[in-house]
Write a protein that holds these residues in place. Structure first.
Motif, short mmCIF file in Angstrom:
data_model
loop_
_atom_site.label_atom_id
_atom_site.label_comp_id
_atom_site.label_asym_id
_atom_site.label_seq_id
_atom_site.Cartn_x
_atom_site.Cartn_y
_atom_site.Cartn_z
N CYS A 29 12.31 3.61 -25.21
CA CYS A 29 12.05 4.23 -23.91
C CYS A 29 10.55 4.23 -23.66
CB CYS A 29 12.60 5.66 -23.91
SG CYS A 29 12.01 6.65 -22.52
N MET A 62 13.10 7.94 -29.21
CA MET A 62 14.07 7.43 -28.24
C MET A 62 13.99 5.91 -28.28
SD MET A 62 14.83 8.62 -24.37
CE MET A 62 16.26 7.93 -23.52
N GLU A 84 8.93 5.76 -21.12
CA GLU A 84 8.40 6.95 -20.42
C GLU A 84 8.31 8.08 -21.44
OE1 GLU A 84 7.83 8.12 -17.08
OE2 GLU A 84 7.88 6.10 -16.21
N PHE A 85 7.16 8.73 -21.52
CA PHE A 85 7.01 9.81 -22.50
C PHE A 85 7.81 11.02 -22.02
CE2 PHE A 85 5.61 12.54 -25.67
CZ PHE A 85 4.93 11.81 -26.64
N CYS A 86 9.08 11.06 -22.38
CA CYS A 86 10.02 11.95 -21.72
C CYS A 86 10.26 13.25 -22.47
CB CYS A 86 11.34 11.22 -21.52
SG CYS A 86 11.98 10.52 -23.05
N HIS A 137 10.21 11.68 -27.81
CA HIS A 137 10.24 10.42 -27.05
C HIS A 137 10.07 9.21 -27.96
CE1 HIS A 137 8.50 7.19 -24.62
NE2 HIS A 137 7.42 7.31 -25.37
N HIS A 197 13.72 7.71 -17.78
CA HIS A 197 13.62 6.99 -19.04
C HIS A 197 13.34 5.52 -18.74
CE1 HIS A 197 15.06 10.41 -21.27
NE2 HIS A 197 16.11 10.52 -20.46
CU1 CUA Z 1 13.13 8.66 -22.65
CU2 CUA Z 1 11.01 8.52 -23.57
#
Ligand code: CUA
Ligand code: RUQ
Length: 681
Positions: A660, A671, A662-664, A668, A625
């Protein structure tokens, strides 16, 4: 076409063609490797398709080269190359033989993807240790990575790298490929001849380059001979803590020759260090009044300069006995002490020397002169004998200069502008030839290598263009693998589409696994692949077997602090998230997990001092993240398990959605959170 099937018919056909082409390709490879046919119909098929795509047809050799570097999705490279990043100040991790860039590791330069130097207190502290007289220096010119060694073999635990521009050294832990420490050389403002490690990584060598008064104090240039000094520094490395111990490190004062690349002795020569040098002319450049000459001429006038032959074991004893003086609180062995104690000798080296490379068994030292078409090979035994017999004259600073003829084992003519040499498993050496733009393959003689068959040129391979360093697989260890060589070419000229006048470097992968008679002209060498690198100039690289690296896939425990490589006792964990206010100090304990931060609303007052801890409590591989606070120049990368802290004064009021980066996960974008800073009247 009917849309009912969901897939148009030609998709199926193209899959079939692709499968057929792969089968054909495999057949061609087999034919090529078994010495087979030229112009087979399968080659024709591939070339027909290439031409239809606007590409040139391939020869059998080129097809073979393609097959030697191609890795299907999911297959990993057997070797990893660690390359310096030049002016980027970073370090590159590259797979061999695919030549795919796996990572640009942030070292001396802030780098947002890795959250390096954007508010993370741990990274800021490491970078700040590289400040110079309080000034933030946030770039570097990285030159020579050195992988840690055990008994002269790469052990895959650490890598060190120097910053030529500012004489700094960084320590990188290869469990997470993150920098753990930066040290600033206290006596030199620039360096070059490092880093190299001794065979058990007890010492990290940092050689100097452009002489200055120690501590880079001011002294007029006409006092060059007496006030300007050369140096080599030996940093003590402690493997358990993974840190350089600066209170056990020391330097040696050297004459104001420009020290160049060093190499550590190994096996029979363990305990000795060999550093090239130039400008023994003591040139000081062309003055504005027209006096003097440019260094280009002034620093290359003499036929010989000096390889510095240093007795490191004895120097350590002298330093530990306290027979030193202090520069900026750092112990330095004086030049006269080195002479009196027999720590320093010179071996004449022709002409405008650059490389200095110890052979795998430690028995020879290979140097090259940029303006001499030979490599010169010294015998370590003969060096020791000349020292024993005091077969020397004294240089103007009183340093013994050993008799050239009595220490040289061989000279091999390799071409114009030889620079650096590495080795393979069969007793061959490979030298980069800058002016000729070639790699020269030559044979080592002596009982450890090719005996009477040695000391001769086996072939040269043109490379594109003007190669600086070259590297072979594990090629500077006690047991080189060979197989692959990478030429780190300084010019690429016409090799790639030019993205503006600043062109990429060309890292050229060369197959050195074949015997000389596979191609008598090149000694069996063949170029396999050209890799453009448009991020800085990698000077040197090392190639290690991938299976020697024991990398964390995720951090071992939740709450991990990469700085200490242990759990941060103060790390937020699930269930103890909170915000504590104490006067104008606000401390936040936050967790991150797919796909939310806890808490995701933070209210403070303008002027508050904020200490914000975040743990990524996700434990699956690749579940990183990010944490970005707009307007405050804050960005973290939190790898699975990692804890980081940011600390700042909330001087600017307003509403700051943090999120966040990062494309998590599918959610996402959700987030995120609100950081509200209420203005104070
Ligand atoms: Cu954690 Cu996007
Ligand atoms: S350098 S091209 Cu090692 Cu910095 Cu020789």
């Amino acid at each position: 076409m009917s849309r009912r099937s969901g897939t148009p018919w030609w998709r199926h056909r193209s899959i079939l063609i692709a499968v057929a082409a792969i089968a054909v390709f495999a057949l061609v490879l087999q034919a090529c490797t078994t010495g087979g046919t030229s112009g087979s119909s399968s080659t024709d098929d591939i070339n027909t398709r290439r031409e239809a795509s606007g590409l040139q047809p391939l020869s059998d050799d080129q097809l073979l080269a393609a097959g030697m570097t191609y890795l299907p999705s999911g297959e990993h490279d057997p070797y990893i190359m660690i390359a310096s990043g030049g002016q980027s100040g970073q370090m590159f991790v590259i797979g061999v033989p695919s030549m795919r860039i796996l990572k640009e590791v942030a070292v001396f330069t802030p780098e947002p993807w890795q959250g390096w130097g954007f508010g993370n207190v741990g990274t800021e502290e490491i970078l700040a240790a590289g400040n110079i007289d309080g000034r933030e220096v946030r770039w570097a010119d990285t030159h020579h990575p050195a992988i840690s060694e055990t008994e002269g073999e790469y052990d895959g635990q650490y890598v060190f790298i120097n910053d030529k521009a500012n004489a700094r050294v960084a320590v990188i832990d290869l469990r997470d490929f993150e920098v753990k420490q930066i040290v600033k050389n206290p006596i030199a403002i620039v360096d070059h001849g490092g880093t190299k490690v001794t065979p058990n990584t007890d010492w990290v060598i940092q050689g100097g380059q452009y002489a200055t008064p120690h501590g880079w104090e001011y002294a007029p240039i006409d006092t060059y001979e007496s006030e300007y000094k050369g140096m080599v520094t030996f940093w003590k490395f402690d493997r358990d803590s993974g840190r350089i111990l600066d209170d056990q490190s020391f330097a040696m004062e050297l004459p104001p020759y420009w020290q160049d690349l060093c190499d550590a002795g190994k096996l029979v020569s363990e305990g000795w260090v060999f550093c090239g040098s130039f400008n023994t002319e003591l040139a000081t450049g062309a003055g504005e009044d027209g006096s003097g000459e440019h260094f280009e001429a002034g620093a290359s006038a003499r036929d010989r300069d000096y390889l510095h032959v240093i007795n490191l074991d004895k120097a350590v004893e002298i330093a530990q006995a306290g027979n030193t003086f202090d520069v900026n609180g750092f112990p330095v062995i004086g030049l006269q002490t080195s002479i009196d104690e027999g720590l320093l000798y010179f071996a004449p080296e022709p002409k405008s020397p650059h490389g200095s490379d110890v052979t795998p068994k430690g028995d020879f030292i290979v140097v090259s002169g940029k303006l001499d078409p030979h490599v010169t090979v010294y015998s370590f035994d003969k060096l020791m004998k000349a020292i024993d017999e005091e077969n020397w004259v004294l240089d103007p600073y009183g340093v013994p200069v050993l008799d050239f003829d009595s220490i040289v084992e061989a000279q091999v003519e390799v071409g114009l502008g030889p620079l650096h040499t590495e080795f393979d498993a069969d007793g061959y050496a490979y030298t980069s030839i800058f002016l000729d733009s070639t790699v020269a393959k030559w044979s080592l003689g002596g009982e450890n290598y090719r005996g009477d068959d040695g000391w001769k040129l086996e072939g040269t391979l043109p490379v594109q263009y003007n190669v600086g360093h070259l590297v072979t697989a594990e090629g500077d260890t006690v047991s080189p693998d060979g197989g692959y060589l990478v030429a780190l070419n300084k010019w690429s000229i016409d090799r790639f589409f030019p993205p503006g006048p600043l062109l990429p470097q060309n890292l050229q992968l060369v197959d050195i696994s074949q015997p000389n008679d596979a191609n008598p002209e090149t000694g069996g060498m063949q170029v396999l692949y050209d890799m453009p690198l448009g991020m800085g100039e990698p000077h040197y690289a090392q190639i290690i077997k991938a299976d020697k690296l024991n990398v964390f896939e995720v951090y071992p425990e939740i709450g991990w602090d990469p700085g200490t490589m242990s759990v941060d006792p103060n790390a937020p964990v699930a269930g103890n998230e909170r915000i504590e206010r104490n006067g104008n100090k606000v401390e936040i304990w936050m967790t991150a997990i797919r796909s939310h931060f806890t808490p995701d609303q933070v209210n403070i007052k303008q002027g508050d001092h904020v200490i914000w801890h975040i743990t990524n409590i996700d434990t699956s591989i690749d579940a990183t993240h990010g944490f970005a606070v707009p307007g405050y120049n804050i960005n973290l990368s939190l790898e699975p398990g990692e804890t980081a802290t940011v600390e700042f004064d909330a001087t600017m009021d307003g509403v700051f959605p943090f999120y966040c980066t990062e494309f998590c996960s599918a959610l996402h974008l959700e987030m995120a959170g609100y950081f509200l800073i209420e203005p104070t009247e």
